[in-house]
Design an enzyme around this catalytic site. Structure first.
Site: not given
Ligand code: PBG
Length: 332
Positions: A196, A249
């Site tokens: 991530k 992601k």
């Molecule tokens: C954190 C989380 C995020 C997203 C999914 N889970 C945001 C972040 O890390 O700031 C982002 C998903 C998206 O942008 O569609 N719980």
């Protein structure tokens, strides 16, 4: 001697039937997972302005969306929650009557066949918007793990099929696996947000989930966009800690990472086609600058081609609706 090679690639591009016969990658509704945002109340549908077509919904309305997802043949839903009250340690995230826990119980009672995945993180629930408890302005990794365990346990107890930790704390997969097993939830799977990245493409999500950090950013926990080998190390670690499935992601800007993680582990890999990637297409399409449906379909196809078994996508429903209306076959 012919004036051109014997193999003419254009032969297989002449008609849609020939293109379909030689197509390497397909996208079907079952490959897609729909994110849903749960808020308290009844009859609530609140549009997210930066993501046309996405709404925050109370559990009763969320159930309707989930029913549609199931009837369209989608591969599941991924739930996020927006709490009534936020505090320092995100306590509604692990409350038995938290909004996600309530929504999951309702979905599993009414739609037992629907795959329900829950996001395990604290950033939507903390007053400061960080993914765990803070010490000296940074997230305290080891003090956060017990709270994440509580989040996952309450989701599993509500009936979640899969819990998906997105916090990026070190050691959280082992911590969750241990807590789930000890709590009698050995059958609850873990989809780890393995790679991530600290991405600007999460902007619209933070409006949807009301989770923007009030100060600083998430770079001390999320990965540097410049790194791919580190993603492979993260993937090996998560597998060793007991992850069942892995997430990369964002997806569209990280196709090489999807490919590597799949090739290195052979595990089921999800690509999260995130909010900013969705919003860019929607915004350009609204201005007539690109063909929205074609761009969305192309993006989903390419994420699958890179090696993602499943794609988390805000476009999942529109994709499945249009597919239901016009038969199989991606037309790009
Ligand atoms: C954190 C989380 C995020 C997203 C999914 N889970 C945001 C972040 O890390 O700031 C982002 C998903 C998206 O942008 O569609 N719980």
């Amino acid at each position: 001697m012919p004036s051109h090679p014997a193999y003419r690639p254009r032969r297989l591009r002449r008609t849609e039937a020939l293109r379909a016969a030689s197509r390497e990658t397909s996208v079907s509704p079952g490959d897609l997972v729909l994110p849903l945002f749960a808020v308290h109340g009844a009859g609530v549908r609140r549009p997210v302005s930066s993501m046309p077509g996405v709404e925050q919904t109370s559990p009763d309305e969320l159930l309707r969306d989930a029913e549609e997802a199931l009837s369209l043949g989608l591969g599941g839903v991924l739930l996020f929650g927006i709490p009534e009250h936020k505090d320092d340690c995100g306590s509604e995230g692990y409350a038995d009557d938290g909004v996600v826990q309530r929504a999951v119980r309702l979905l599993k009672r009414e739609l037992p066949d629907l795959l329900v995945i829950t996001d395990v993180c604290l950033c939507e629930y903390t007053s400061h918007g960080h993914c765990g408890v803070l010490r000296d302005g940074d997230v305290d990794n080891d003090a956060t793990l017990p709270l994440l365990q509580r989040v996952a346990l309450t989701h599993a107890a509500a009936g979640a099929d899969v819990v998906a930790p997105s916090d990026m704390m070190d050691g959280r997969v082992a911590a969750l696996r241990g807590a789930l097993d000890a709590g009698g939830f050995a059958g609850t799977a873990i989809l780890s947000y393995t790679a991530k990245y600290a991405s600007a493409f999460y902007g619209p999500f933070r409006e949807a989930a009301e989770s923007a950090p009030s100060s600083g950013d998430r770079r001390s926990a999320q990965m540097d966009p410049a790194n791919a080998l580190e993603a492979v190390r993260e993937a090996r670690l998560d597998v060793a800690e007991g992850a069942d499935m892995l997430m990369v992601k964002p997806a569209l800007a990280y196709l090489d990472v999807i490919h590597r993680v799949k090739a290195e582990t052979g595990y089921p890999v999800f690509g999260y086609h995130v909010s900013g990637e969705y919003a860019m297409i929607e915004a350009a399409a609204q201005r007539g600058w690109i063909d929205g449906p074609r761009a969305h379909e192309e993006a989903l196809t390419c994420i699958r081609r890179a090696g993602a078994d499943r794609v988390v996508s805000y476009y999942a429903r529109q994709f499945a609706r249009s597919r239901a209306g016009r038969g199989a076959g991606v037309r790009i």
